[in-house]
Design a protein around this motif. Structure first.
Motif, PDB file in Angstrom:
ATOM      1  N   GLY A   1     -21.407  38.758  -6.315  1.00 26.13           N
ATOM      2  CA  GLY A   1     -21.383  38.247  -7.676  1.00 26.13           C
ATOM      3  C   GLY A   1     -21.757  36.783  -7.639  1.00 26.13           C
ATOM      4  N   TYR A  33     -19.996  33.119  -9.046  1.00 26.96           N
ATOM      5  CA  TYR A  33     -18.770  32.611  -9.639  1.00 26.96           C
ATOM      6  C   TYR A  33     -18.718  31.089  -9.554  1.00 26.96           C
ATOM      7  N   ASN A  39     -20.665  32.700  -4.099  1.00 23.63           N
ATOM      8  CA  ASN A  39     -20.981  34.125  -4.208  1.00 23.63           C
ATOM      9  C   ASN A  39     -20.096  34.983  -3.302  1.00 23.63           C
ATOM     10  N   VAL A  88     -11.155  31.238  -9.995  1.00 24.64           N
ATOM     11  CA  VAL A  88     -12.477  31.853  -9.943  1.00 24.64           C
ATOM     12  C   VAL A  88     -12.880  32.191 -11.371  1.00 24.64           C
ATOM     13  N   SER A  89     -13.949  31.562 -11.859  1.00 26.20           N
ATOM     14  CA  SER A  89     -14.491  31.882 -13.174  1.00 26.20           C
ATOM     15  C   SER A  89     -15.728  32.743 -12.969  1.00 26.20           C
ATOM     16  N   ILE A  90     -15.714  33.939 -13.523  1.00 25.43           N
ATOM     17  CA  ILE A  90     -16.820  34.887 -13.363  1.00 25.43           C
ATOM     18  C   ILE A  90     -17.823  34.617 -14.476  1.00 25.43           C
ATOM     19  N   ALA A 100     -18.349  31.822 -19.064  1.00 23.56           N
ATOM     20  CA  ALA A 100     -17.480  32.657 -18.238  1.00 23.56           C
ATOM     21  C   ALA A 100     -17.020  33.882 -19.027  1.00 23.56           C
ATOM     22  N   TYR A 131     -11.541  35.156 -15.720  1.00 22.24           N
ATOM     23  CA  TYR A 131     -11.056  34.181 -14.743  1.00 22.24           C
ATOM     24  C   TYR A 131      -9.929  34.788 -13.922  1.00 22.24           C
ATOM     25  N   CYS A 153      -4.737  35.963 -14.596  1.00 20.98           N
ATOM     26  CA  CYS A 153      -6.130  36.369 -14.769  1.00 20.98           C
ATOM     27  C   CYS A 153      -6.304  36.881 -16.195  1.00 20.98           C
ATOM     28  N   PRO A 203     -21.374  40.536 -16.053  1.00 22.52           N
ATOM     29  CA  PRO A 203     -21.312  39.483 -15.033  1.00 22.52           C
ATOM     30  C   PRO A 203     -22.657  39.257 -14.362  1.00 22.52           C
TER      31      PRO A 203
END
Length: 227
Positions: free
Chosen positions: A12, A14, A30, A64-66, A109, A112, A136, A145
């Motif tokens: 991903g 992030y 990543n 972690v922000s996606i 985002a 999270y 989260c 995403p």
């Protein structure tokens, strides 16, 4: 050994952020993944030279922000190709402090995860931080995403030198292409830069004088012929 095989691994994209002495910093990452479900555990791989690494080691916590598929490349460039020692990455970014006090990026985002570090593993150039999830949530359920494959294949993004997936350029010069000396982005006239309004078929020399690298924001003078 064909290192292109590494690109077939699923990743991903992030923003991993942390805090130290009331100062916030974050970076593109990543390598963030779930380790266990009970208790919920997350791990991230961070380069030891990065300021975010220093912050995580000091605070023992991170978020972690996606980020979404629609995230602008310059936003990725700010967190991926610029150093928090030189600029305040959060100056023009919407964020909030989470339950543990770490900054959670809200711009671009979709979700999270907030983590408290429980252990770490020395992996040479990188450290893997493993921690339990403290909070989260979903920020935008409508967006998908950003995957690392999408970033490379559709956005034509590059990996910074401190990334675990960085590969040195092949140094094969291709006609009409120019490479950004700051972040490695390659301008290909066949593809143009549609996100900036530059149509396919536009030569580099015909780009507007105020055109900037879509990843790091460098001006045309930072580009070198070839790529």
């Amino acid at each position: 050994m064909d290192k292109a095989a590494f690109y077939k691994l699923s990743y991903g994209l992030y923003i991993v952020s942390s805090i130290k002495d009331d100062k916030c910093n974050g970076q593109i990452c990543n390598t963030a993944f779930q380790v266990t479900s009970e208790p919920p555990t997350i791990a991230v791989g961070i380069n030891k030279q990065n300021l975010t690494h220093e912050y995580i080691q000091a605070s023992r916590k991170f978020a972690v922000s996606i980020i979404s598929k629609s995230t602008p490349m310059q936003f990725i460039g700010t967190f991926g190709f610029k150093c928090g020692r030189d600029i305040n990455k959060f100056e023009n970014v919407k964020f909030r402090l989470g339950e543990t006090g770490v900054p959670i990026v809200l711009d671009n985002a979709i979700a999270y995860i907030e983590v408290e570090v429980a252990n770490e593993m020395d992996c040479g150039s990188h450290t893997i931080f493993v921690g339990q999830v403290r909070d989260c949530g979903i920020l935008n359920a409508a967006e998908e995403p950003m995957t690392y494959a999408y970033y490379h294949e559709v956005k034509r993004g590059k990996s910074p030198k401190n990334a675990p997936t960085y590969q040195a350029p092949d140094n094969v010069e291709r006609e009409g292409r120019y490479t950004c000396s700051v972040c490695g982005y390659v301008y290909d006239p066949e593809k143009g830069d549609p996100d900036s309004g530059v149509k396919p078929g536009t030569k580099f020399t015909n780009l507007p004088a105020d055109w900037m690298c879509p990843i790091c924001g460098a001006d045309k003078s930072k580009f070198e012929k070839g790529g």
